[in-house]
Design a protein around this motif. Structure first.
Motif, mmCIF file in Angstrom:
data_model
loop_
_atom_site.group_PDB
_atom_site.id
_atom_site.type_symbol
_atom_site.label_atom_id
_atom_site.label_comp_id
_atom_site.label_asym_id
_atom_site.label_seq_id
_atom_site.Cartn_x
_atom_site.Cartn_y
_atom_site.Cartn_z
ATOM 1 N N UNK A 172 0.844 -1.194 0.000
ATOM 2 C CA UNK A 172 0.000 0.000 0.000
ATOM 3 C C UNK A 172 0.877 1.241 0.000
ATOM 4 N N UNK A 173 0.319 2.343 -0.511
ATOM 5 C CA UNK A 173 1.057 3.588 -0.516
ATOM 6 C C UNK A 173 0.732 4.468 -1.696
ATOM 7 N N UNK A 174 0.460 3.851 -2.849
ATOM 8 C CA UNK A 174 0.121 4.613 -4.052
ATOM 9 C C UNK A 174 -0.738 3.748 -4.961
ATOM 10 N N UNK A 175 -1.750 4.363 -5.558
ATOM 11 C CA UNK A 175 -2.619 3.622 -6.472
ATOM 12 C C UNK A 175 -1.834 3.139 -7.684
ATOM 13 N N UNK A 235 -8.726 3.923 -0.261
ATOM 14 C CA UNK A 235 -8.044 4.120 1.021
ATOM 15 C C UNK A 235 -7.098 2.957 1.316
ATOM 16 N N UNK A 236 -7.486 1.743 0.939
ATOM 17 C CA UNK A 236 -6.600 0.598 1.157
ATOM 18 C C UNK A 236 -5.345 0.708 0.296
ATOM 19 N N UNK A 237 -5.517 1.050 -0.971
ATOM 20 C CA UNK A 237 -4.375 1.133 -1.887
ATOM 21 C C UNK A 237 -3.389 2.217 -1.480
ATOM 22 N N UNK A 238 -3.879 3.278 -0.878
ATOM 23 C CA UNK A 238 -2.999 4.376 -0.463
ATOM 24 C C UNK A 238 -2.519 4.235 0.975
ATOM 25 N N UNK A 281 -6.118 -2.392 6.001
ATOM 26 C CA UNK A 281 -5.301 -2.756 4.841
ATOM 27 C C UNK A 281 -4.339 -3.886 5.174
ATOM 28 N N UNK A 282 -4.302 -4.946 4.354
ATOM 29 C CA UNK A 282 -3.360 -6.039 4.614
ATOM 30 C C UNK A 282 -1.913 -5.563 4.528
ATOM 31 N N UNK A 283 -1.056 -6.222 5.262
ATOM 32 C CA UNK A 283 0.370 -5.934 5.196
ATOM 33 C C UNK A 283 0.951 -6.597 3.955
ATOM 34 N N UNK A 284 1.864 -5.909 3.279
ATOM 35 C CA UNK A 284 2.514 -6.502 2.119
ATOM 36 C C UNK A 284 1.611 -6.538 0.906
ATOM 37 N N UNK A 285 1.832 -7.556 0.064
ATOM 38 C CA UNK A 285 1.112 -7.687 -1.192
ATOM 39 C C UNK A 285 -0.358 -8.051 -0.955
ATOM 40 N N UNK A 286 -1.272 -7.417 -1.717
ATOM 41 C CA UNK A 286 -2.690 -7.776 -1.597
ATOM 42 C C UNK A 286 -3.446 -7.373 -2.850
ATOM 43 N N UNK A 287 -4.639 -7.953 -2.971
ATOM 44 C CA UNK A 287 -5.579 -7.645 -4.052
ATOM 45 C C UNK A 287 -6.734 -6.865 -3.434
ATOM 46 N N UNK A 311 -11.206 -8.218 0.976
ATOM 47 C CA UNK A 311 -10.170 -7.979 -0.015
ATOM 48 C C UNK A 311 -10.124 -9.172 -0.981
ATOM 49 N N UNK A 312 -9.455 -8.971 -2.119
ATOM 50 C CA UNK A 312 -9.334 -10.041 -3.104
ATOM 51 C C UNK A 312 -10.350 -10.004 -4.222
ATOM 52 N N UNK A 313 -11.196 -8.978 -4.272
ATOM 53 C CA UNK A 313 -12.277 -8.955 -5.253
ATOM 54 C C UNK A 313 -11.874 -8.589 -6.661
ATOM 55 N N UNK A 314 -10.739 -7.902 -6.841
ATOM 56 C CA UNK A 314 -10.302 -7.509 -8.185
ATOM 57 C C UNK A 314 -9.625 -8.705 -8.849
ATOM 58 N N UNK A 315 -10.409 -9.697 -9.180
ATOM 59 C CA UNK A 315 -9.872 -10.941 -9.731
ATOM 60 C C UNK A 315 -10.919 -11.587 -10.632
ATOM 61 N N UNK A 316 -10.462 -12.369 -11.589
ATOM 62 C CA UNK A 316 -11.401 -13.042 -12.497
ATOM 63 C C UNK A 316 -11.898 -14.371 -11.925
ATOM 64 N N UNK A 317 -11.258 -14.850 -10.869
ATOM 65 C CA UNK A 317 -11.707 -16.043 -10.149
ATOM 66 C C UNK A 317 -11.504 -15.794 -8.663
ATOM 67 N N UNK A 318 -12.526 -16.093 -7.844
ATOM 68 C CA UNK A 318 -12.388 -15.964 -6.393
ATOM 69 C C UNK A 318 -12.955 -17.205 -5.720
ATOM 70 N N UNK A 319 -12.352 -17.566 -4.592
ATOM 71 C CA UNK A 319 -12.855 -18.644 -3.733
ATOM 72 C C UNK A 319 -13.348 -18.010 -2.442
ATOM 73 N N UNK A 320 -14.608 -18.271 -2.077
ATOM 74 C CA UNK A 320 -15.204 -17.624 -0.910
ATOM 75 C C UNK A 320 -16.115 -18.605 -0.179
#
Length: 341
Positions: A13-16, A49-52, A58-64, A96-105
Motif C-alpha cells: 500500500x502507498x500509491x494507487x 483508502x486501502x491502496x494508499x 489494509x493487509x500488510x505486504x502484497x494484496x488484491x 479484499x481479493x475482489x479484483x480478480x477473475x476467479x475468487x474462492x469464498x
C-alpha cells in the motif's frame, strides 16, 4: 494443469500507481469454499483508502483490493454445505481479493442474483447495501415517519440508503455536491435533496421546516458533519461510515491529511448527555468477524426487495485505474463497476 486467473495486485500500500494487472495460478479449492468465475467487480472508496495505506484494515505486504463481486459458481468444495449449485449466478463479498477473475469464498457470503439483474447490478449490491442497511436498521434504528439525512445521496451507498429509508417508511433528505446530481435523484423519485452550499446549516434548517431530524448518515466528515450533528433532535443519532474529505490522489498528501485530521469534528460525551444525541461509527470490514450478523444483514438487505442498484459507469476489467480515477473524482453517480469479458 492449474487454473489461471487475472488479478489487480499491489505489492504494498502507498500509491494507487502500484496496482498492476498480473496473471496468477489458482490454488486448490478449500473444502468449505465455493469457486466463482467473476463477471463484475464493484468499486468502493475503501479500495482507494486501502491502496494508499489510509485504511486501518489494509493487509500488510502484497494484496488484491476489492470487497464485492458477481459471477457464476464453477465448483463446490468437498465439505461445503450450501444450497448453491454449479452454474448459479451469485453476488458476494470478500475481505479484499475482489479484483480478480476467479475468487474462492465461503458460500455464506454469497446470494443468488435476482433473475432480472445483470452481473454489474449484482456486483453493485452487497457492500453498499450492507453499509446502508446496518447504518439505518441497526445503528440508527429508523422508524416509519422519521426524518433521516443522507450525505452524498447520489453515490453508491447514499442512493441505496435513500431507497432503503423510503422502503422502511422513513423520510429521506439527501445532500449532493452539484445540481446535476440533484437532478439525477429527482429522476430516481427523490424530491427532498439539498445541493450543499456555503451555508449548509441554514439550508438544512430550511429543508427541515420544523421537523425533528432523527438520524444522519455521513461519509464526508468535516464541517458538514458537525453542522449535521448540531441539527439532530434529542435522541438523534449521527452514523459515520467514512471520511470522503480525506480521499487522496495517487498517494496521500500527508500535510493536507494532517491538517484535516486536526480540524476534524470532536464530540464531547458530557455535551451529548445534555443534548441526548449520539455518535456511532463503524467499519464494514468488521462484519467479516461476525458471521451470524453478516448473514442476518445480507438477508435483511435482500428482504427489502429493492430495485436493481443503479450502475453509473462500467469499465472493462483491464481499466481499473481509469475506474478508480472516476470514483475518487467525486463526479460519479451510482456505482462504478469493472466487467470481465
Amino acid at each position: 494443469m492449474s487454473e489461471a486467473r487475472k488479478v489487480w495486485r499491489t505489492q504494498k500500500a502507498g500509491a494507487i500507481s502500484n496496482l498492476k494487472l498480473v496473471d496468477e495460478s489458482v490454488g486448490p479449492l478449500s473444502g468449505e469454499h465455493i469457486r466463482i468465475a467473476v463477471k463484475s467487480v464493484g468499486l468502493n472508496f475503501a479500495d482507494i483508502f486501502a491502496l494508499t495505506g489510509l485504511y486501518s484494515a489494509t493487509p500488510q505486504g502484497s494484496f488484491i483490493p476489492g470487497l464485492e463481486f458477481a459471477g457464476v459458481v464453477t465448483a463446490l468444495g468437498d465439505s461445503t454445505q450450501t444450497d448453491l449449485q454449479v452454474g448459479d449466478r451469485v453476488y458476494g463479498c470478500t475481505r479484499f481479493g475482489g479484483y480478480a477473475t476467479v475468487v474462492d469464498v465461503p458460500p455464506q457470503h454469497c446470494r443468488k442474483i435476482p433473475e432480472h439483474w445483470s452481473f454489474a447490478e449484482g456486483a453493485s449490491f452487497p457492500a453498499q447495501s450492507l453499509t446502508a442497511y446496518y447504518a439505518l436498521a441497526t445503528l440508527a434504528a429508523i422508524k416509519p415517519g422519521q426524518v433521516v439525512l443522507i450525505q452524498s445521496a447520489a453515490g453508491g451507498v447514499g442512493l441505496q440508503a435513500m431507497r432503503m429509508a423510503a422502503q422502511m417508511g422513513a423520510i429521506p433528505i439527501g445532500t449532493v455536491s452539484s445540481e446535476s446530481k440533484r437532478a439525477f435523484l429527482a429522476e430516481q423519485g427523490f424530491a427532498e435533496v439539498i445541493v450543499r452550499g456555503d451555508d449548509f446549516a441554514e439550508q438544512l434548517h430550511t429543508q427541515l421546516n420544523g421537523r425533528p431530524l432523527q438520524a444522519v448518515l455521513d461519509g464526508i466528515g468535516g464541517k458538514i458533519q458537525k453542522q449535521s450533528f448540531a441539527a439532530l433532535a434529542p435522541t438523534g443519532r449521527l452514523i459515520v461510515f467514512g471520511a470522503a474529505e480525506f480521499t487522496p490522489g495517487n498517494k496521500p498528501n500527508w500535510l493536507k491529511a494532517a491538517w484535516l485530521y486536526l480540524q476534524r469534528p470532536r464530540y464531547d460525551v458530557m455535551d451529548m448527555i445534555s443534548s441526548n444525541k449520539s455518535v456511532l461509527a463503524f467499519n464494514l470490514i468488521w462484519l467479516w468477524q461476525e458471521q451470524a450478523l453478516f448473514e442476518e444483514l445480507l438477508d435483511g438487505c435482500a428482504a427489502l426487495d429493492l430495485p436493481a442498484p443503479f450502475v453509473g459507469r462500467e469499465f472493462p476489467f483491464a481499466q481499473a485505474h481509469e475506474a478508480l480515477a472516476l470514483l475518487r473524482s467525486g463526479t460519479s453517480v451510482g456505482k462504478v463497476v469493472l466487467n470481465v469479458t
